[in-house]
Structure formats: structure tokens, C-alpha cells
Design an enzyme around this catalytic site. Sequence first.
Site, PDB file in Angstrom:
ATOM      1  N   ARG A 163     -86.289  -3.490 -52.958  1.00  0.00           N
ATOM      2  CA  ARG A 163     -86.065  -4.616 -52.085  1.00  0.00           C
ATOM      3  C   ARG A 163     -87.277  -4.991 -51.434  1.00  0.00           C
ATOM      4  O   ARG A 163     -87.690  -4.128 -50.555  1.00  0.00           O
ATOM      5  CB  ARG A 163     -84.737  -4.386 -51.297  1.00  0.00           C
ATOM      6  N   HIS A 218     -86.288 -12.980 -44.516  1.00  0.00           N
ATOM      7  CA  HIS A 218     -86.211 -11.850 -43.597  1.00  0.00           C
ATOM      8  C   HIS A 218     -86.699 -12.223 -42.184  1.00  0.00           C
ATOM      9  O   HIS A 218     -87.779 -11.516 -42.046  1.00  0.00           O
ATOM     10  CB  HIS A 218     -86.500 -10.549 -44.359  1.00  0.00           C
ATOM     11  N   GLU A 220     -79.149 -10.893 -42.741  1.00  0.00           N
ATOM     12  CA  GLU A 220     -78.562 -10.659 -41.490  1.00  0.00           C
ATOM     13  C   GLU A 220     -78.430 -11.837 -40.403  1.00  0.00           C
ATOM     14  O   GLU A 220     -79.205 -11.985 -39.389  1.00  0.00           O
ATOM     15  CB  GLU A 220     -79.073  -9.638 -40.490  1.00  0.00           C
ATOM     16  N   ASN A 240     -75.763  -4.581 -44.725  1.00  0.00           N
ATOM     17  CA  ASN A 240     -76.671  -3.557 -44.024  1.00  0.00           C
ATOM     18  C   ASN A 240     -75.623  -2.833 -43.035  1.00  0.00           C
ATOM     19  O   ASN A 240     -75.266  -3.323 -42.062  1.00  0.00           O
ATOM     20  CB  ASN A 240     -77.813  -4.246 -43.064  1.00  0.00           C
ATOM     21  N   TYR A 297     -75.557   0.586 -40.386  1.00  0.00           N
ATOM     22  CA  TYR A 297     -76.087   1.783 -39.658  1.00  0.00           C
ATOM     23  C   TYR A 297     -75.345   2.565 -38.859  1.00  0.00           C
ATOM     24  O   TYR A 297     -75.447   3.873 -38.784  1.00  0.00           O
ATOM     25  CB  TYR A 297     -77.226   1.384 -38.701  1.00  0.00           C
ATOM     26  N   GLU A 338     -79.088  -2.114 -46.865  1.00  0.00           N
ATOM     27  CA  GLU A 338     -79.711  -1.314 -45.718  1.00  0.00           C
ATOM     28  C   GLU A 338     -78.795  -0.308 -45.272  1.00  0.00           C
ATOM     29  O   GLU A 338     -77.787  -0.598 -45.006  1.00  0.00           O
ATOM     30  CB  GLU A 338     -80.246  -2.274 -44.725  1.00  0.00           C
TER      31      GLU A 338
HETATM   32  C1  PNW Z   1     -82.072  -4.440 -39.672  1.00  0.00           C
HETATM   33  N1  PNW Z   1     -77.895  -4.220 -34.495  1.00  0.00           N
HETATM   34  O1  PNW Z   1     -81.989  -5.144 -38.489  1.00  0.00           O
HETATM   35  C2  PNW Z   1     -83.226  -5.234 -40.184  1.00  0.00           C
HETATM   36  O2  PNW Z   1     -82.719  -5.931 -41.302  1.00  0.00           O
HETATM   37  C3  PNW Z   1     -84.396  -4.545 -40.658  1.00  0.00           C
HETATM   38  O3  PNW Z   1     -85.409  -5.315 -40.890  1.00  0.00           O
HETATM   39  C4  PNW Z   1     -84.548  -3.255 -39.700  1.00  0.00           C
HETATM   40  O4  PNW Z   1     -86.022  -2.999 -39.877  1.00  0.00           O
HETATM   41  C5  PNW Z   1     -83.413  -2.395 -39.608  1.00  0.00           C
HETATM   42  O5  PNW Z   1     -82.138  -3.186 -39.392  1.00  0.00           O
HETATM   43  C6  PNW Z   1     -83.643  -1.098 -38.724  1.00  0.00           C
HETATM   44  O6  PNW Z   1     -83.539  -1.984 -37.402  1.00  0.00           O
HETATM   45  C7  PNW Z   1     -80.932  -4.838 -37.259  1.00  0.00           C
HETATM   46  O7  PNW Z   1     -78.058  -4.465 -33.349  1.00  0.00           O
HETATM   47  C8  PNW Z   1     -81.379  -4.917 -35.874  1.00  0.00           C
HETATM   48  O8  PNW Z   1     -76.832  -3.892 -35.039  1.00  0.00           O
HETATM   49  C9  PNW Z   1     -80.196  -4.744 -35.269  1.00  0.00           C
HETATM   50  C10 PNW Z   1     -79.106  -4.574 -35.566  1.00  0.00           C
HETATM   51  C11 PNW Z   1     -78.780  -4.512 -36.916  1.00  0.00           C
HETATM   52  C12 PNW Z   1     -79.640  -4.443 -37.765  1.00  0.00           C
END
Ligand code: PNW
Length: 490
Positions: free
Chosen positions: A86, A131, A176, A318, A320, A387
Site C-alpha cells: 500500500r 493521504h 482517514e 485503520n 490501533y 493499517e
Molecule cells: C494514521 N488517532 O494516523 C495515518 O494514516 C498514518 O499515516 C500514520 O503514520 C499512522 O496512523 C500512525 O500514526 C492516525 O488519533 C493518527 O486516533 C491519529 C489517530 C489515528 C490514526
Amino acid sequence: ASPWKEEPVKKFPEDFLFGAGSAAYQVEGAWDEDGKGESIWDDFMHNKPWLMIAQDGSSGDVASDSYHNLERDIQIIRELGLDSYRFSISWPRLLPSGFPDQVNEAAIQYYNNLINELLKHNIEPIVTIYHWDLPKSLQDLGGWTNPNIAQWYEDYARIVFDNFSNRVKLWLTINEPNEICYLGYGHVLEAPALNASGIADYLCAKNLVIAHARAYRLYTSQYKPLHGGRVGIVFSANWHVPLNPDSEADKLADTLHFQAKFGIYANPIFGYGGFPKEYSERVAEKSAAQGFPRSRLPEFSEEEKQFVLGSYDFMGVNHYTGQLVTAENVPEYAVPSLLDDTGADLITLDEWKQSTSPWIKWMPNSLYNQLLELGSLYPGVDFYITENGWSGSTGLVDDDRVDYLRSCLQQCLDAVADGVRLKGYYTWSLMDSFEWAFGYGARFGLYEIDFEDPKRPHTPRKSALVYKHIIKTRAIDYDYAPDSLVMTID
Ligand code: PNW
């Protein structure tokens, strides 16, 4: 040893795509070379460095220097044995003025080389059209708060499809929306750092989903009949539960918060159309009480609603982390603002492991829970995890990342077993890169990059070998330990 050892071995389906990701501004560098135009991130880093969290004067000017290291990138993608890679196309690299009056041949050549090399080695490209690196010239006209951007974005997407859609079959329109609109227009965390929450983030939301739908409909009518690819959009989705599951107030805060961060983008496309009902009512009430003549959340005309609704072939997610959501002891937010509109506060627990990124803690099972929620909200929709990753620091023995990777892939397997139509998983990220306002401190890479060295040498981390083994066997072996950190192309 695995906590799941007693269960039968589960394998990923043969057609499940294992990938890794990157984004143009985070890896390419060459910020002003070969005719590239200025982006809002170039402007942010060069002209508003005080807004950076890292406060170290860094920027993506050179980043991982992928623009000059295509062979390296292909080499490591092949070493890992990825099914798919990607990456994103830089709008101002392709269209330096933001408009299609000039098309930059050097950009076409760079992305052609990348795509052709991937295909030569049987690696499926999945391309993010946007992006975050908006041409600065378009920001000067209001960027995502200007309704004309839907047309500008479609014009850009047409150039992208004209040049690459004979070879690229998987497309992601926009990465996002919440981070673009809320963090960029409602906050100062991301470019253009407009800090006008409760107004600009909502204008952005409407214009952005219409822009997405225009690109989707363009592809579907003019390119899909020729090439048969698929187009989706990427949302960030943090898992969320009411802090006190018996509290009606916490449950409402949880609902409104998820609608503000996710639903206002997903519902117009994947749900019942337009902004979510509860959230629309909340913002309308608040706006009236605050003396606004109409809701700060814009409305969709019936025609716009129908145009946007159903404009997808799949959903990219995405993921996390996650939070507990409460209506108790909510801080005094600015008025108006998105957070004030939600009336919610987010809680994380001390026992959750902290990554190097302040916003990422390891909330147990968050990916599984998020996938199940999405699967039941949007039955029949295909999903890709576009992601997921863990941020650490420099160093090659990244056991936390290995643990997080295995756990998240296990959660994917469990979600698939429970019926979620998950078609692929892209780890974030292929290599260390420029982590936006956090600079080079937060490292997400399977490969370490030495940013002090002008040659940007790369070294595999332990997680790279573990991921390679998972891809090859299509299963998670919790006892696998590489004997050395050496990667070769099989
Ligand atoms: C993503 N949050 O950003 C982006 O798509 C990527 O480019 C970035 O490198 C990656 O996460 C890691 O940071 C985010 O606050 C930034 O929940 C903030 C959030 C989620 C995704």
C-alpha cells in the site's frame, strides 16, 4: 507459548492479502524536486514548526527518501514476501498547481516504475489516492472546507485513473477522513491546523464524502468496465465502550462519540445515508442553544444523499487502539467544538501498555471487537485492515511489536472465524518514516531507517522476520524465533 494452543490450528485463507503500507509525504522526500508542488504538510513543517509535537525542526523534506530508493523499497517488499503493498500518490507531485492544467511527467514515471516493479514480482499494489498532502494552492482556496473541492478531487482522480488504472486494481480514495477533518481543520495536530472545531471539521466532512463518491462513481462508470478493479475508502476506527456499561449517560456519550469520529463519514456511504441521526439532532440542538441560525453540521440534499450512499466496493479500516467513553466529569471543552457536541470524555487504563505514540496504548482485543462491531453494522461489506501497527523507538529487537502483531493477526483470524468478511491486513508500516507532527521519534517500521545517514540505510527488525514467517506459512507460530536478523529474497 500461545494462549490459543489448545485450539485447532487456524490458517489464513489463501486469497487473504498480507501487506504493509506507507504514505507519500512520510516516505518519499524530494519535496521540491522534479517539478513537485508544495503541499499543506510542506507548509506546516516549514512555516509553522512550533505546532509540531516533536519540536525538533524535522520535516518530511527527505524522509525515508523513497523517491530516490525505489530499488531498496522493492527489495524489502520482496524479502518480506508481501502479497500486496500500500502506498499513496502525492497530489502536488502529480499536479503541481493542484489542477490538471499541468501534469508532471516525472511523477507519472516514478509511480509507473513502482507499480511495474511490484507487478513484475507478483505483488498487488493498493493505492491511496489521497493521504493528507493537499496542494497548498487548494488550501489557499479553503481546502476541504470549500465545496468545490469535490470537483477538484474528481479531476485529480481522473488523471490518476487515466494513468494507472490499467494496472492498479485496488483503490483507496481517501485516508482517514476523521484525521483530515477533525485533526486538521478542527485541531492543530495536522495540516492545515485550522483549529476551528464544530464548524470547519463538519464542512470538511460533507465535502469529503462527496469528493469520495465522485471518484467512486467516476471509476465505476468509466474505468471499472475496462479494468474491473475495486474502490474503497479508509476510516480510522478506535474501539470504544461505555466506561460504565449500566449508565445510560455513558452509553449515549459512547454512541455520540463514535458517530462524531466515525459515523459522520461512514453513515453517508455505508449506512442509511446522510449524517447519523442522533448526532445530527445533538448538533442541531446545541447550535440552536448557542445562537446559530442553523445547525453547524451541514445537511445533505436528497440528491447528495443518494449520490453518496452505496459508493463503495469495500471498507478500509485503520485500527490501533481504543478507549472507554464516559459522560462523567467531562472537561470544559471549547464552545463550539466537536468534543463539546459529543459531551464525552475518553479514558484509557494504566495497565494498558503505552507505545511511543502518546495516543496508542495496547487495549486488549480492540481489533477483534472493532471488526465484530463493523461486521454487524455493515453486513455483507468486505473489509481490509489497511493499517495496524505498534510504535517503538530505534533498535532491532522489537519484541513489543512482535507481540502486538501476533495478537492483532490472531484477532483477525478470530474475526474471520466469526464471519467477518476480512480480505486482507496491511501492517503499518513497511519502514520507519516521518510520523507527521511526531517527527522521527515514533518508529513504526518493520525495517529501521537511519535518518542521520544521507543514504538512509535500512535494517530489518525482528518483527520483519516474524511477519515474513507468518506470510509464508499463513499461520501464527508463537514459538517461531528467527536465529538471526538477516533477510533475503526467497
Ligand atoms: C494514521 N488517532 O494516523 C495515518 O494514516 C498514518 O499515516 C500514520 O503514520 C499512522 O496512523 C500512525 O500514526 C492516525 O488519533 C493518527 O486516533 C491519529 C489517530 C489515528 C490514526
